[in-house]
Write a protein that holds these residues in place. Structure first.
Motif, short mmCIF file in Angstrom:
data_model
loop_
_atom_site.label_atom_id
_atom_site.label_comp_id
_atom_site.label_asym_id
_atom_site.label_seq_id
_atom_site.Cartn_x
_atom_site.Cartn_y
_atom_site.Cartn_z
N SER A 173 49.25 38.37 39.66
CA SER A 173 48.61 37.87 40.91
C SER A 173 48.01 38.94 41.64
O SER A 173 46.94 38.66 42.31
CB SER A 173 50.17 37.63 41.81
OG SER A 173 50.89 39.01 42.00
N GLU A 176 44.20 38.31 40.45
CA GLU A 176 43.89 37.03 40.93
C GLU A 176 43.30 37.36 42.74
O GLU A 176 42.34 37.05 42.80
CB GLU A 176 44.84 36.04 41.06
CG GLU A 176 44.86 35.43 39.50
CD GLU A 176 46.13 34.65 39.44
OE1 GLU A 176 46.34 33.72 38.77
OE2 GLU A 176 46.97 34.19 40.51
N SER A 180 39.39 37.75 43.63
CA SER A 180 38.82 36.71 44.52
C SER A 180 38.26 37.32 45.66
O SER A 180 37.39 36.92 46.13
CB SER A 180 40.30 36.04 45.09
OG SER A 180 40.53 35.24 43.97
N ASN A 186 37.59 31.82 44.27
CA ASN A 186 38.95 31.72 43.99
C ASN A 186 39.18 31.93 42.40
O ASN A 186 39.14 31.07 41.69
CB ASN A 186 39.53 30.34 44.69
CG ASN A 186 40.85 29.88 44.37
OD1 ASN A 186 41.61 30.85 44.23
ND2 ASN A 186 41.04 28.62 44.95
N LYS A 188 41.77 32.12 39.62
CA LYS A 188 43.14 31.70 38.94
C LYS A 188 43.19 31.89 37.46
O LYS A 188 42.16 32.32 36.66
CB LYS A 188 43.24 30.31 39.34
CG LYS A 188 43.11 29.71 40.49
CD LYS A 188 44.53 30.21 41.26
CE LYS A 188 44.56 29.88 42.74
NZ LYS A 188 45.75 30.66 43.54
#
Length: 388
Positions: A173, A176, A180, A186, A188
């Protein structure tokens, strides 16, 4: 007055996480070495790869119609391999921490980078690493990748690592979120299973993808093999069954049989019937006997269940780098020996015209660390639809 005793030196286990990780002696820790390429004016979408290793991801993108314009790595034999297979490509041999992203921007000669790839060091997350822990310095190299994303602002970022990253802290996380924000996209991630894309090896890779002005759908990465397709998984027999048999230390450079699978035909393209890297390891007699006395598909060592003698009808376990010592990982299904570098390449889906530099031990390091080109190709084909 009591006698003062000298402190007792207690030798710590190499598996103790307080013991600093042993560094590969082939790392280039001096000032980075730059080599400028000549292929920047290509009409194809361009990719640059940081932490490139021998270039498995780059090769997969090239199979999908991209052009690699830069490879950067600290491991000198990997850069030598990268240069041998990408003679017109720019390369940087050195510690990424010492490389200024503006220098890479200059190498691009005004072109916007389509894809920036990063194969950040995976040993700190690897389930095969008994010393893995959250504070391993190598776990934070994604921040170095982010420096280049911020300056180069590529259309697409692709970052990959081992599946074990998901079970160490909040790294997935964190990466990411960080990429981002830096890349204005974005980002993922998803675990991909290499056999689903024609690789004869039970290898999982965690792939992060971000695309500018769009959201990437991982369902666009099309599986080519397995239960959901018309093709069965590629077995060891399919992968290496046509390569010549070898005795201890023996070398062969020509095929002596016709290909017996689609995979073998793909591996033989553009070879003119010759190949490199097919030399049997120089095993001591005890190792030869150990392999001889191990049934195909079974572990050769009680303590290391992943070190098996391969069987013809199975997928290979995850191929690892073997560290920096001259150990072999997998036994041949028929010959009483470990695998050759060419067989290791095949199991990773590197074609037979791919040249690996650096000697046997460092070639094992490179082939063990690499992303399978066929897996990278599937990712690249999906990405290409977005940028076109």
């Amino acid at each position: 007055m009591p006698e003062t005793k000298e402190p007792v030196n207690i030798k710590k286990s190499v598996w103790d996480t307080s013991v600093k990780v042993e560094e590969n002696g082939y790392y280039w820790n001096n000032d980075p070495l730059f080599k400028k390429g000549s292929n920047i004016n290509t009409d194809k979408p361009i990719v640059a790869e940081l932490f490139c290793g021998c270039g498995g991801t780059s090769l997969g993108f090239e199979m999908a119609g991209f052009e690699t314009v830069l490879g950067c790595d600290i491991h000198t034999p990997s850069i030598q391999t990268f240069q041998a297979n990408h003679p017109n490509c720019s390369t940087i041999n050195g510690d990424i921490k010492k490389v200024d992203p503006e220098v890479v921007k200059e190498l691009l000669n005004g072109r916007q980078l389509d894809v920036l790839i990063g194969g950040i060091p995976c040993q700190g997350f690897s389930l095969n690493n008994r010393k893995r822990h959250e504070q391993d310095d190598r776990n934070y190299m994604y921040k170095e990748f982010a420096r280049f994303v911020e300056v180069l602002q590529p259309k697409v970022v692709v970052l990959e690592n081992v599946s074990g990253m998901k079970s160490v802290g909040s790294f997935v996380s964190d990466i990411e979120t960080h990429l981002s924000k830096i890349g204005h996209m974005n980002v993922k991630s998803k675990l991909l299973y290499a056999p689903d894309y024609g690789v004869p090896q039970k290898r999982k890779r965690l792939i992060f993808i971000g695309i500018r002005d769009n959201v990437f759908d991982f369902r666009d990465i099309i599986k080519t093999h397995g239960p959901e397709t018309e093709n069965e998984y590629v077995t060891i027999k399919d992968a290496i069954g046509d390569l010549p048999a070898l005795k201890n230390k023996e070398t062969k450079t020509k095929y002596n049989s016709e290909p017996s699978s689609d995979f073998q035909e793909l591996m033989r393209l553009n070879t003119n019937g010759r190949f490199t890297g097919h030399t049997a390891p120089n095993h001591p007699a005890a190792t030869i006997e150990r392999i001889r006395n191990t049934k195909p598909g079974e572990p050769m060592y009680d303590r290391f269940k992943q070190r098996i003698r391969l069987a013809w009808n199975i997928l290979s376990p995850t191929q690892v780098s073997g560290g920096i010592r001259p150990q072999f990982q997998l036994g041949h299904p028929k010959d009483n020996r470990g695998l050759t570098i060419r067989e290791r390449c095949r199991i990773q889906s590197f074609p037979d015209n791919f040249i690996v530099k650096g000697g046997t031990v460092q070639a094992r390091v490179q082939t063990g660390n690499a992303v399978p080109p066929f897996l990278a190709k599937a990712v690249a084909l999906a990405i290409k639809k977005y940028i076109e």
